[in-house]
Design a protein around this motif. Structure first.
Motif: not given
Length: 216
Positions: A70, A73, A139, A143, A183, A187, A191
């Motif tokens: 993460l 983020l 997003g 990520g 990931e 993410t 997001m």
């Protein structure tokens, strides 16, 4: 994504890499702490806890371990404060589960926090300005890029540490690509939710703020 304790210490140039890791982490953490205000403390605590939980679920691969982080983020929401957030999570992991260790704590923090900060600088603006439909796309890239860069940093540290790690460093960098996709998908979902409920965390105006500006 962790480099295990003792790996770099025994490598020909491992001590130099450890020193660079500690120096860069000290600078990044100092910058992060200076930029944390009272309003940010809960965010740092929550995201550091989330990082601790998701990155504790890992798959050991030789001298590293793969796991979600993460960090994309974290970088977008926290900026430089991602450094102390990642450092706190890694300290708890080393103390409670023996992941990493005190000697490699600096380089492991640098490997994960530096890409987080870089992705925050790159993607926070687009995430704040983009229409909601495009937020998951940005997003995903935030990520995925954070993990891909961390994998590259991990592999580079092993590659530079000594010739015996050269092949394994390249393999570890490549092994992070599937993880980067996973990931990115996680993410992207987070997001999209953050943009809906707390758009200010991504630099976007709340609907009420937009109304006030238009009325003015």
């Amino acid at each position: 994504m962790h480099i295990y304790e003792g790996v770099l210490s025994a490598a020909p140039y491992g001590r130099e890499i450890l020193a660079v890791g500690w120096g860069a982490t000290a600078v990044g953490t100092a910058l992060g702490l200076r930029r944390i205000d009272a309003e940010q403390i809960p965010r740092v605590a929550v995201l550091s806890a989330a990082f601790f939980v998701v990155s504790s679920i890992h798959l050991p691969l030789g001298v590293t371990a793969e796991h979600l982080t993460l960090t994309g983020l974290m970088g977008v929401i926290l900026g430089w404060a991602a450094f102390p957030a990642v450092l706190a999570g890694l300290v708890l992991q080393a103390a409670l589960f023996g992941l990493g260790g005190p000697i490699v704590l600096g380089v492991n923090t640098l490997i994960m926090a530096a890409p987080a900060v870089a992705c925050g600088m790159i993607f926070r603006g687009p995430l704040g300005r983009a229409p909601r439909s495009a937020v998951p796309v940005w997003g995903f890239f935030a990520g995925a890029a954070a993990v891909a860069l961390a994998g590259l940093g991990n592999g580079l540290c092993l590659f530079l540490a000594g010739k015996q790690f050269a092949w394994f460093g390249a393999a570890m960098a490549a092994a992070h690509l599937p993880l980067a996709i996973a990931e990115g998908l996680v993410t992207a979902s987070v997001m999209a939710l953050v943009r809906q409920v707390r758009p200010d965390l991504l630099g976007a105006l709340r609907p009420a703020s937009c109304t006030e500006l238009s009325d003015g």
